[in-house]
Motif scaffolding. Structure first.
Motif, PDB file in Angstrom:
ATOM      1  N   PRO A  15     -12.153   7.125   6.851  1.00  0.00           N
ATOM      2  CA  PRO A  15     -11.897   5.954   5.987  1.00  0.00           C
ATOM      3  C   PRO A  15     -10.577   6.131   5.232  1.00  0.00           C
ATOM      4  O   PRO A  15     -10.193   7.254   4.878  1.00  0.00           O
ATOM      5  N   PHE A  16      -9.906   5.024   4.961  1.00  0.00           N
ATOM      6  CA  PHE A  16      -8.665   5.069   4.188  1.00  0.00           C
ATOM      7  C   PHE A  16      -8.515   3.777   3.399  1.00  0.00           C
ATOM      8  O   PHE A  16      -9.242   2.805   3.610  1.00  0.00           O
ATOM      9  N   GLN A  17      -7.571   3.791   2.489  1.00  0.00           N
ATOM     10  CA  GLN A  17      -7.295   2.601   1.681  1.00  0.00           C
ATOM     11  C   GLN A  17      -5.801   2.490   1.434  1.00  0.00           C
ATOM     12  O   GLN A  17      -5.117   3.502   1.217  1.00  0.00           O
ATOM     13  N   LEU A  18      -5.292   1.273   1.487  1.00  0.00           N
ATOM     14  CA  LEU A  18      -3.895   0.966   1.180  1.00  0.00           C
ATOM     15  C   LEU A  18      -3.885   0.273  -0.179  1.00  0.00           C
ATOM     16  O   LEU A  18      -4.078  -0.938  -0.282  1.00  0.00           O
ATOM     17  N   ASP A  19      -3.709   1.057  -1.231  1.00  0.00           N
ATOM     18  CA  ASP A  19      -3.860   0.540  -2.585  1.00  0.00           C
ATOM     19  C   ASP A  19      -2.865  -0.577  -2.896  1.00  0.00           C
ATOM     20  O   ASP A  19      -3.213  -1.568  -3.541  1.00  0.00           O
ATOM     21  N   GLN A  20      -1.654  -0.423  -2.446  1.00  0.00           N
ATOM     22  CA  GLN A  20      -0.622  -1.418  -2.743  1.00  0.00           C
ATOM     23  C   GLN A  20      -0.968  -2.787  -2.165  1.00  0.00           C
ATOM     24  O   GLN A  20      -0.647  -3.826  -2.756  1.00  0.00           O
ATOM     25  N   SER A  21      -1.665  -2.797  -1.026  1.00  0.00           N
ATOM     26  CA  SER A  21      -1.967  -4.049  -0.339  1.00  0.00           C
ATOM     27  C   SER A  21      -3.405  -4.510  -0.538  1.00  0.00           C
ATOM     28  O   SER A  21      -3.783  -5.568  -0.037  1.00  0.00           O
ATOM     29  N   ASP A  22      -4.216  -3.718  -1.240  1.00  0.00           N
ATOM     30  CA  ASP A  22      -5.623  -4.062  -1.477  1.00  0.00           C
ATOM     31  C   ASP A  22      -6.374  -4.205  -0.150  1.00  0.00           C
ATOM     32  O   ASP A  22      -7.169  -5.125   0.041  1.00  0.00           O
TER      33      ASP A  22
END
Length: 331
Positions: A15-22
């Protein structure tokens, strides 16, 4: 690349997340899991391809469900491939492997020379979540749409969940040096984080009048969604299946400017939950007269698990709601 390095990321979901792009996402790599699933039946190659795609989708979607929950994806159609069913069993506790199983039913005489998805006719794509005992299972259904199972899943999330979702998948038979030919699969899932009040335009731009991702993002969200999807478009098949590219290296290559965060990797294995007790329970609704119709010439009731091939042989007198307690104890 050594064998140890390969094993480190085969049959896992990261799993991952792109915080800048939500935007959140997952990277999945399947190898031994597919072998475990496909070796249970002698499927034609076109059916194997559909099962591989559906299993990969299930691994990507399933990682989001809670401990002890079960996720099922199903396709029901009037085409040569009548049904594809997959189950993802979340771990019972942190640190354990999730389990995946799948099977398909099809009419061999109706299969054509067309592409695998052309063997699926009109019907529906369904998502079911079982939260355990004393709860009502969730079920969501959308029509089969687009030109792939991937497109069906994207349409489901846009239409039923109002969540912009994108899958990039690759799967096929691996012909690595010093290894027997076998199926591998890999993919990336992107999904916009849920909004309290998702934006949706009037009308829909998807196939068969269904909503698409572009219909439910606006403003900065739309700009971020489009940018991240353009980055994902640069991925190639070998990066997705990942014999030599780790999931983390792939994400850094694609999204290094997007404030990337990765989480704990989730191992997956082929596994089935069938058992004699479950078979008995499923037959407990039948009378002795009903069971007589299921009894073989040898005087036995048999049952086969479509997922793992397990074969059960039972005494009719120990089954059904009329079974005698002393017979059940002797079996």
């Amino acid at each position: 690349m050594t064998l140890g390095q390969k094993i480190a990321w085969d049959d896992t979901v990261l799993p991952f997340q792109l915080d800048q792009s939500d935007i959140r996402g997952r990277v999945a790599r399947l190898d031994g899991v597919l072998d475990g699933i496909l070796c249970q039946h002698d499927y034609p190659e076109k059916v194997e391809a559909l099962i591989a795609e559906m299993t990969l989708l299930t691994a990507l979607v399933g990682q989001t469900i809670k401990l002890r929950w079960k996720l099922s994806l199903q396709v029901q159609s009037n085409g040569p491939v009548r049904m594809i069913a997959t189950d993802y069993f979340a771990p019972s506790q942190e640190g354990e492997s999730a389990k995946l199983r799948a099977y398909a039913s099809f009419d061999p005489e109706r299969l054509t020379k067309a592409a695998p998805f052309e063997q699926v006719g009109e019907g529906y794509f369904a998502v079911l979540i079982d939260q355990g005992t004393d709860t009502a299972p969730y079920q969501g259904i959308t029509p089969i749409a687009g030109g792939s199972l991937r497109a069906c899943a994207e349409a489901y999330f846009a239409q039923s969940e109002q969540l912009p979702t994108r899958f990039a998948l690759s799967f096929g038979k691996s012909t690595e040096v010093d290894s027997s030919e076998h199926w591998r699969a890999g993919g990336v899932m992107l999904q916009h984080m849920p909004k309290a009040s998702p934006f949706a335009k009037e009308g829909a731009s998807g196939d068969q009048g269904l909503l698409a991702a572009a219909d439910i993002v606006d403003g900065d969200d739309k700009e971020n969604w489009n940018r991240v999807n353009i980055l994902l478009d640069t991925v190639d098949d070998l990066e997705l299946v990942g014999p030599s590219v780790s999931p983390t290296d792939l994400l850094v290559r694609l999204f290094h400017e997007e404030t990337l965060r990765v989480f704990d990797i989730q191992p997956i294995r082929f596994g089935c939950t069938c058992s004699e007790d479950r078979v008995r329970n499923s037959l407990s609704i039948y009378s002795a007269k009903d069971l007589e119709k299921m009894t073989t010439s040898e005087g036995l009731v048999t049952a086969d698990c479509q997922f793992c091939g397990a074969h059960y042989v039972l005494q009719p007198s120990t089954l059904g709601f009329e079974a005698r307690a002393d017979d059940r104890d002797e079996d």
